[in-house]
Design a protein around this motif. Structure first.
Motif: not given
Length: 82
Positions: A43-45, A49-53, A35-40, A62-65
């Protein structure tokens, strides 16, 4: 199957029933795993986390890859089923 065949193979009915149940369990497990929904959502989360620093750019990459590889695996599996 004719009635005679059904009567002769009646002792095998529990085995056929277990096989049928196992096929349904396997299908449910594959549906959940592919199911792709949890992976997507991950990715959003991760982006949040990146934007929140909370994580640095290297950790994000690394995690995005890893998540994108997982999505590719899901797409390939679903493409094989069609």
């Amino acid at each position: 199957m004719g009635l005679f065949t059904q009567i002769l193979t009646l002792p095998l009915a529990p085995v056929r029933g277990v096989g049928w149940v196992m096929e349904r369990v396997l299908e449910a497990a594959e549906d959940e795993y592919y199911d792709p929904a949890p992976v997507q959502a991950e990715l959003a989360a991760l982006e949040q986390r990146l934007l929140a620093g909370e994580i640095d750019e290297e950790t994000f990459d690394r995690q995005e890859d890893e998540l994108l590889d997982r999505l590719e695996e899901i797409r390939n599996f679903r493409g094989q089923q069609s």
